[in-house]
Design a protein around this motif. Structure first.
Motif, short mmCIF file in Angstrom:
data_model
loop_
_atom_site.label_atom_id
_atom_site.label_comp_id
_atom_site.label_asym_id
_atom_site.label_seq_id
_atom_site.Cartn_x
_atom_site.Cartn_y
_atom_site.Cartn_z
N ARG A 81 0.84 -1.21 0.00
CA ARG A 81 0.00 0.00 0.00
C ARG A 81 0.87 1.25 0.00
N ILE A 82 1.97 1.22 0.76
CA ILE A 82 2.87 2.37 0.81
C ILE A 82 3.52 2.60 -0.56
N ALA A 83 3.95 1.52 -1.21
CA ALA A 83 4.55 1.66 -2.54
C ALA A 83 3.55 2.22 -3.54
N LEU A 84 2.30 1.77 -3.47
CA LEU A 84 1.26 2.29 -4.37
C LEU A 84 1.03 3.78 -4.11
N ALA A 85 0.97 4.17 -2.85
CA ALA A 85 0.80 5.59 -2.51
C ALA A 85 2.01 6.41 -2.96
N CYS A 86 3.21 5.85 -2.84
CA CYS A 86 4.42 6.54 -3.31
C CYS A 86 4.38 6.72 -4.82
N GLY A 87 3.86 5.73 -5.53
CA GLY A 87 3.68 5.87 -6.98
C GLY A 87 2.73 7.01 -7.30
N GLY A 88 1.69 7.17 -6.49
CA GLY A 88 0.76 8.28 -6.67
C GLY A 88 1.42 9.62 -6.42
N ALA A 89 2.20 9.70 -5.35
CA ALA A 89 2.91 10.95 -5.04
C ALA A 89 3.91 11.28 -6.15
N ALA A 90 4.58 10.28 -6.68
CA ALA A 90 5.53 10.50 -7.77
C ALA A 90 4.83 11.01 -9.03
N SER A 91 3.62 10.50 -9.28
CA SER A 91 2.85 10.97 -10.42
C SER A 91 2.54 12.47 -10.29
N VAL A 92 2.20 12.89 -9.08
CA VAL A 92 1.95 14.31 -8.84
C VAL A 92 3.24 15.12 -9.03
N LEU A 93 4.37 14.58 -8.57
CA LEU A 93 5.65 15.28 -8.75
C LEU A 93 6.03 15.39 -10.23
N VAL A 94 5.71 14.36 -11.01
CA VAL A 94 5.95 14.43 -12.45
C VAL A 94 5.12 15.57 -13.04
N ALA A 95 3.86 15.68 -12.61
CA ALA A 95 2.99 16.75 -13.11
C ALA A 95 3.52 18.13 -12.71
N LEU A 96 4.13 18.22 -11.53
CA LEU A 96 4.67 19.49 -11.05
C LEU A 96 6.01 19.84 -11.68
N ALA A 102 13.74 21.49 -24.24
CA ALA A 102 15.08 20.92 -24.47
C ALA A 102 15.20 19.48 -23.98
N GLY A 103 14.26 18.99 -23.20
CA GLY A 103 14.35 17.62 -22.68
C GLY A 103 14.07 17.59 -21.19
N PRO A 104 14.05 16.40 -20.61
CA PRO A 104 13.65 16.27 -19.21
C PRO A 104 14.69 16.85 -18.25
N THR A 105 14.19 17.32 -17.12
CA THR A 105 15.05 17.81 -16.05
C THR A 105 15.36 16.65 -15.09
N LEU A 106 16.32 16.86 -14.22
CA LEU A 106 16.67 15.84 -13.23
C LEU A 106 15.48 15.58 -12.31
N ARG A 107 14.77 16.63 -11.90
CA ARG A 107 13.61 16.46 -11.02
C ARG A 107 12.51 15.65 -11.68
N HIS A 108 12.24 15.94 -12.93
CA HIS A 108 11.22 15.20 -13.68
C HIS A 108 11.62 13.73 -13.82
N THR A 109 12.86 13.51 -14.22
CA THR A 109 13.35 12.15 -14.41
C THR A 109 13.33 11.37 -13.11
N ALA A 110 13.79 11.99 -12.02
CA ALA A 110 13.82 11.30 -10.72
C ALA A 110 12.41 10.94 -10.28
N ALA A 111 11.46 11.85 -10.43
CA ALA A 111 10.08 11.56 -10.03
C ALA A 111 9.50 10.44 -10.89
N ALA A 112 9.79 10.46 -12.18
CA ALA A 112 9.28 9.42 -13.08
C ALA A 112 9.87 8.05 -12.73
N VAL A 113 11.16 8.00 -12.44
CA VAL A 113 11.80 6.74 -12.09
C VAL A 113 11.24 6.20 -10.78
N VAL A 114 11.10 7.05 -9.77
CA VAL A 114 10.54 6.62 -8.49
C VAL A 114 9.12 6.08 -8.70
N GLY A 115 8.34 6.78 -9.50
CA GLY A 115 6.97 6.35 -9.76
C GLY A 115 6.90 5.01 -10.47
#
Length: 193
Positions: A81-96, A102-115
């Motif tokens: 359940r925690i991993a699923l919720a973390c995937g949800g939080a990462a999805s929000v971070l990707v949106a933010l 020019a291409g993805p930022t480190l923050r975008h990439t990190a959030a996407a990988v975590v998700g």
């Protein structure tokens, strides 16, 4: 297992519908030059995309669906359940963290990988052993789903590095990861009857 609230069916079923519908609508509204076979979903929400608010809103909504589904999966192993919720939080971070032109930022990439990783491993972390375990949470099936998600994520990564169909690979991994929570909730609700 504790009874699942009915809204868990709504939240888990909405995630794949929103995700696929969002990328289909946002992709159709793009000006010429967007190729869903080779370009990522993030490009639909990135700076310079036409109607980027559509995919950005979808990523927020899908993240909220994952978090709500995690809250509704009472009686399922807490690490899953925690991993699923973390995937949800990462999805929000990707949106933010929209991609610049020019291409993805480190923050975008990190959030996407975590998700992607959190959503890939949640089935295995939620698995149950024993004769009373629900079939969708059996370790062998959970391991198979996790393996399939990780293999499709690896295909996506390889496609990003090379000249492969990154858009197809990303849609496969995100689609699988969005669909599995619904399968689990639906099976648990059905098994309760």
């Amino acid at each position: 297992m504790q009874p699942l609230p009915r809204w868990a069916l709504l939240s888990s079923g909405s995630a794949p519908v929103l995700l696929v519908g969002g990328w289909a609508v946002a992709g159709a509204l793009q000006r010429s030059g967007y190729d869903p076979l080779t370009q990522t979903i993030s490009a639909l929400a990135g700076y310079g995309a036409a109607y980027r608010w559509i995919m950005t809103g979808v990523m927020f909504a899908v993240g909220a669906c994952y978090a709500a589904t995690a809250a509704g999966l009472r009686g399922v192993a807490a690490p899953g359940r925690i991993a699923l919720a973390c995937g949800g939080a990462a999805s929000v971070l990707v949106a933010l963290s929209p991609e610049p032109a020019a291409g993805p930022t480190l923050r975008h990439t990190a959030a996407a990988v975590v998700g992607v990783v959190a959503l890939a491993v949640w089935p295995l972390l939620a698995s149950e052993r024993g004769p009373a375990a629900r079939w969708v949470l059996r370790p062998w099936l959970a391991a198979a789903v996790t393996g399939l998600c990780l293999l499709s994520a690896l295909w996506f990564l390889v496609s990003l590095r090379g000249d492969g169909p990154a858009g197809v690979a990303e849609r496969l991994v995100t689609g699988l990861e969005a669909l599995w929570p619904f399968v689990v909730v639906a099976a648990c609700v059905r098994g309760r009857r």
